[in-house]
Design a protein around this motif. Sequence first.
Motif, PDB file in Angstrom:
ATOM      1  N   GLU B   2      15.287 -20.581  45.896  1.00  0.00           N
ATOM      2  CA  GLU B   2      16.172 -20.300  47.016  1.00  0.00           C
ATOM      3  C   GLU B   2      15.486 -20.654  48.331  1.00  0.00           C
ATOM      4  O   GLU B   2      14.279 -20.462  48.500  1.00  0.00           O
ATOM      5  CB  GLU B   2      16.574 -18.820  46.976  1.00  0.00           C
ATOM      6  CG  GLU B   2      17.414 -18.339  48.156  1.00  0.00           C
ATOM      7  CD  GLU B   2      18.819 -18.918  48.165  1.00  0.00           C
ATOM      8  OE1 GLU B   2      18.947 -20.088  48.586  1.00  0.00           O
ATOM      9  OE2 GLU B   2      19.773 -18.217  47.779  1.00  0.00           O
ATOM     10  N   SER B  26      20.661 -21.731  49.850  1.00  0.00           N
ATOM     11  CA  SER B  26      20.795 -22.951  49.043  1.00  0.00           C
ATOM     12  C   SER B  26      21.253 -22.694  47.620  1.00  0.00           C
ATOM     13  O   SER B  26      21.884 -23.568  47.003  1.00  0.00           O
ATOM     14  CB  SER B  26      19.461 -23.697  49.021  1.00  0.00           C
ATOM     15  OG  SER B  26      18.444 -22.892  48.453  1.00  0.00           O
ATOM     16  N   ASP B  27      20.941 -21.529  47.068  1.00  0.00           N
ATOM     17  CA  ASP B  27      21.228 -21.257  45.671  1.00  0.00           C
ATOM     18  C   ASP B  27      22.618 -20.639  45.527  1.00  0.00           C
ATOM     19  O   ASP B  27      22.846 -19.507  45.937  1.00  0.00           O
ATOM     20  CB  ASP B  27      20.166 -20.300  45.114  1.00  0.00           C
ATOM     21  CG  ASP B  27      20.287 -20.080  43.609  1.00  0.00           C
ATOM     22  OD1 ASP B  27      21.304 -20.511  43.022  1.00  0.00           O
ATOM     23  OD2 ASP B  27      19.384 -19.476  43.032  1.00  0.00           O
ATOM     24  N   SER B  28      23.529 -21.392  44.941  1.00  0.00           N
ATOM     25  CA  SER B  28      24.893 -20.908  44.802  1.00  0.00           C
ATOM     26  C   SER B  28      24.997 -19.682  43.895  1.00  0.00           C
ATOM     27  O   SER B  28      26.016 -18.999  43.888  1.00  0.00           O
ATOM     28  CB  SER B  28      25.797 -22.026  44.262  1.00  0.00           C
ATOM     29  OG  SER B  28      25.296 -22.499  43.025  1.00  0.00           O
ATOM     30  N   SER B  30      23.065 -17.052  44.229  1.00  0.00           N
ATOM     31  CA  SER B  30      22.696 -15.857  44.990  1.00  0.00           C
ATOM     32  C   SER B  30      23.913 -14.981  45.194  1.00  0.00           C
ATOM     33  O   SER B  30      25.006 -15.472  45.493  1.00  0.00           O
ATOM     34  CB  SER B  30      22.086 -16.241  46.336  1.00  0.00           C
ATOM     35  OG  SER B  30      20.831 -16.858  46.156  1.00  0.00           O
ATOM     36  N   THR B  94      17.804 -13.973  44.783  1.00  0.00           N
ATOM     37  CA  THR B  94      17.865 -15.130  43.897  1.00  0.00           C
ATOM     38  C   THR B  94      18.595 -14.760  42.626  1.00  0.00           C
ATOM     39  O   THR B  94      18.374 -13.697  42.051  1.00  0.00           O
ATOM     40  CB  THR B  94      16.454 -15.625  43.573  1.00  0.00           C
ATOM     41  OG1 THR B  94      15.688 -14.534  43.076  1.00  0.00           O
ATOM     42  CG2 THR B  94      15.775 -16.175  44.811  1.00  0.00           C
TER      43      THR B  94
END
Lengths: 113, 112
Positions: B2, B26-28, B30, B94
């Motif tokens: 992330e 950035s991490d979908s 999350s 995350t």
Amino acid sequence: DAGITQSPRHKVTETGTPVTLRCHQTENHRYMYWYRQDPGHGLRLIHYSYGVKDTDKGEVSDGYSVSRSKTEDFLLTLESATSSQTSVYFCAINTGSPRETQYFGPGTRLLVL
Amino acid sequence: GENVEQHPSTLSVQEGDSAVIKCTYSDSASNYFPWYKQELGKRPQLIIDIRSNVGEKKDQRIAVTLNKTAKHFSLHITETQPEDSAVYFCAALTGGGNKLTFGTGTQLKVEL
């Protein structure tokens, strides 16, 4: 304060010496974390623990080790302190209620000369 | 892993005005987004949080909004007061774990 204490609160040490910081919690929470805080970098995870003797690395783990022999204590050790490890170190716990919420200890200010 | 970006790094407002701090992740995967307030020399304190199944959450003068499609979330403080002056951090959990990734912080100054 979620029953978290850190010791020492301040420490000055010399390059090359070992340093151990202690995080103590009173409520038997499973997850504990060590972060360092530096200007311009926010809070960065060093190591975390998800139970006695269960630990894992964070994003900035080089030069650090941890141990958790009891639920209530999470130790962070700098095997051979360097000036780049001068920082403020925060311990945090995840209370599990809600599951994800983290609460921080008061911090330890470390200066490596 | 992330990555969380936070803007602006500093924000100065007049007392009574609103303040908005924005973060992107950035991490979908999350799914949990807390905000912390840190006063000088003190520990970060959780002030509000939001989960991915909610678009907005309010608590008195503070609110957080989440846009999952765009992967950004924002902190809104209305009727700012001098005691709101502090550093504010956003974070994202995350996916699949219990690790938070933090933004780099916003120094908010509320001027009289």
